[in-house]
Design a protein around this motif. Structure first.
Motif, PDB file in Angstrom:
ATOM      1  N   TYR A 262      36.904  26.812 -36.305  1.00 25.96           N
ATOM      2  CA  TYR A 262      35.706  25.970 -36.245  1.00 25.96           C
ATOM      3  C   TYR A 262      35.460  25.296 -37.600  1.00 25.96           C
ATOM      4  O   TYR A 262      35.554  25.909 -38.658  1.00 25.96           O
ATOM      5  N   TYR A 263      35.133  24.006 -37.530  1.00 31.00           N
ATOM      6  CA  TYR A 263      34.608  23.294 -38.691  1.00 31.00           C
ATOM      7  C   TYR A 263      33.655  22.224 -38.178  1.00 31.00           C
ATOM      8  O   TYR A 263      33.767  21.782 -37.026  1.00 31.00           O
ATOM      9  N   PRO A 264      32.698  21.792 -38.982  1.00 30.15           N
ATOM     10  CA  PRO A 264      31.729  20.800 -38.507  1.00 30.15           C
ATOM     11  C   PRO A 264      32.409  19.467 -38.187  1.00 30.15           C
ATOM     12  O   PRO A 264      33.057  18.871 -39.041  1.00 30.15           O
ATOM     13  N   ALA A 265      32.261  19.026 -36.972  1.00 27.86           N
ATOM     14  CA  ALA A 265      32.835  17.751 -36.533  1.00 27.86           C
ATOM     15  C   ALA A 265      31.832  17.069 -35.607  1.00 27.86           C
ATOM     16  O   ALA A 265      30.858  17.664 -35.153  1.00 27.86           O
ATOM     17  N   TRP A 266      32.126  15.773 -35.329  1.00 28.97           N
ATOM     18  CA  TRP A 266      31.276  14.974 -34.455  1.00 28.97           C
ATOM     19  C   TRP A 266      29.829  15.051 -34.936  1.00 28.97           C
ATOM     20  O   TRP A 266      29.535  14.849 -36.100  1.00 28.97           O
ATOM     21  N   HIS A 267      28.862  15.384 -34.074  1.00 30.12           N
ATOM     22  CA  HIS A 267      27.472  15.397 -34.492  1.00 30.12           C
ATOM     23  C   HIS A 267      27.170  16.526 -35.469  1.00 30.12           C
ATOM     24  O   HIS A 267      26.260  16.405 -36.306  1.00 30.12           O
ATOM     25  N   ALA A 268      27.918  17.619 -35.377  1.00 35.68           N
ATOM     26  CA  ALA A 268      27.691  18.736 -36.305  1.00 35.68           C
ATOM     27  C   ALA A 268      28.030  18.350 -37.737  1.00 35.68           C
ATOM     28  O   ALA A 268      27.506  18.940 -38.685  1.00 35.68           O
ATOM     29  N   ALA A 269      28.901  17.371 -37.906  1.00 41.22           N
ATOM     30  CA  ALA A 269      29.278  16.934 -39.252  1.00 41.22           C
ATOM     31  C   ALA A 269      28.189  16.109 -39.911  1.00 41.22           C
ATOM     32  O   ALA A 269      28.178  15.952 -41.132  1.00 41.22           O
ATOM     33  N   GLY A 270      27.267  15.603 -39.095  1.00 46.56           N
ATOM     34  CA  GLY A 270      26.227  14.741 -39.628  1.00 46.56           C
ATOM     35  C   GLY A 270      24.926  15.436 -39.938  1.00 46.56           C
ATOM     36  O   GLY A 270      23.922  14.785 -40.203  1.00 46.56           O
ATOM     37  N   ARG A 271      24.928  16.778 -39.873  1.00 49.64           N
ATOM     38  CA  ARG A 271      23.722  17.555 -40.158  1.00 49.64           C
ATOM     39  C   ARG A 271      22.539  17.109 -39.294  1.00 49.64           C
ATOM     40  O   ARG A 271      21.415  16.920 -39.780  1.00 49.64           O
ATOM     41  N   THR A 272      22.822  16.937 -37.993  1.00 51.64           N
ATOM     42  CA  THR A 272      21.776  16.554 -37.049  1.00 51.64           C
ATOM     43  C   THR A 272      20.703  17.624 -36.998  1.00 51.64           C
ATOM     44  O   THR A 272      20.998  18.806 -36.805  1.00 51.64           O
ATOM     45  N   ALA A 273      19.468  17.223 -37.141  1.00 51.64           N
ATOM     46  CA  ALA A 273      18.370  18.191 -37.248  1.00 51.64           C
ATOM     47  C   ALA A 273      18.213  19.037 -35.999  1.00 51.64           C
ATOM     48  O   ALA A 273      17.753  20.180 -36.062  1.00 51.64           O
TER      49      ALA A 273
END
Length: 314
Positions: A262-273
């Protein structure tokens, strides 16, 4: 090498009949749990944004899959565009969410399968195939008639209907579903997949009924079930519940790939609140070790290395 099941159905004519039966579903599509009911034969599209023809993003020998799929010649992957889910952290979002790829004729899909076989691949690895089951079966009829003889791998996110999986009985030899979540609330929030655990469990039960535990010949998988589980930060995947289901309701001999990538990608990469804050970081070694401990404690033992000192089921 064990002969793929679909060859027997080809000779009896049942493979063509099954392909026709699946194609009829497209007129009011109910392939996935969303059951949109759109007429894809007439060009309509539902949640998956897919129509009458298969859309393929890429294909080729893959050497990063499970060792039993890769062998020496690689796994012949075909990445289909679009998806039945919309995971907020999808690492292949350009394909699954943005629809990257090209619509092709089913005969061309058959040629891709044959090309992968000619390249020395051990299997045809269908990635995100659920919304294209009828098109895949139509291509398979052609490919098998033209000389395809290697197993099919059904590589799915786990959001499937058991009724659709039943159409593949005697056709698919290796099922490789994800078991992504242990609870529905998280599945809805992170993958927009209502009742995910129900459909995942029903479909995996049907898959195991068809093919059983993984069988390997000369180091290469020929038949059976492989389950993937991606461990998420902060325990969001519900790993303990997932492993308990597999051990108690499927088989303690199930091959389970406990994944740590797992790594932050897609919306998770943008620090979506709206997303849990821990999705904005990578998985920690301690979190992964804890998941391995939970898998071993459930009694599972194939597909991963238990933590030192831990014997499965003890």
């Amino acid at each position: 090498m064990t002969r793929p099941s679909y060859l027997g159905l080809l000779e009896s004519g049942d493979l063509t009949r099954r392909a026709d039966e699946a194609r009829a579903v497209l007129s009011a599509c109910t392939l996935c749990p969303r059951r949109c009911g759109v007429d894809r034969l007439a060009g309509e599209s539902g949640w998956c944004q897919s129509g009458r023809l298969p859309r393929v993003a890429s294909s080729g020998p893959h050497f990063g899959e499970e060792p039993e799929l890769v062998g020496r010649g690689g796994s012949g992957t075909i990445f289909f565009s679009n998806c039945t889910m919309r995971c907020e952290f999808c690492q292949n979002y350009s394909i699954s969410q943005c629809g990257e790829g090209e619509e092709i004729a089913c005969a061309d899909l058959a040629l891709i399968m044959l090309g992968l076989q000619e390249a020395g691949c051990h299997n045809i690895n269908l990635v995100s195939p659920t919304h294209y089951v009828p098109q895949i079966l139509r291509a398979l009829v052609t490919a098998a008639a033209w000389g395809l003889t290697i197993p099919l791998v059904y590589n799915t996110g786990g959001y499937d209907r058991a009724e659709t999986i039943a159409l593949l009985d005697g056709i698919v030899d290796i099922y490789m579903p994800d078991a992504k979540y242990g609870d529905d609330a998280t599945a809805l929030a992170l993958s927009h997949a209502p009742e995910y655990t129900r459909y995942m469990k029903e479909s995996i039960r049907e898959m195991h009924r068809q093919v059983g535990d993984l069988a390997v010949e000369d180091g290469v998988a020929v038949r059976g079930l492989i389950v993937r589980h991606l461990v998420l930060p902060c325990g969001l995947a519900g790993s303990r519940e997932v492993f308990g289901f597999i051990a108690d309701e499927i088989s303690r001999d199930t091959y389970v790939n406990v994944m740590d990538q797992y790594y932050p990608a897609w919306h998770a990469a943008g620090r979506t609140a709206e997303l849990p804050s821990c999705l904005h970081r990578r998985l920690s070694p301690a979190e992964y070790a804890g998941a391995l401990e939970e898998a071993a404690a459930a009694g599972l033992h194939r597909g991963f290395t238990p933590p030192p000192g831990r014997r499965a089921g003890l």
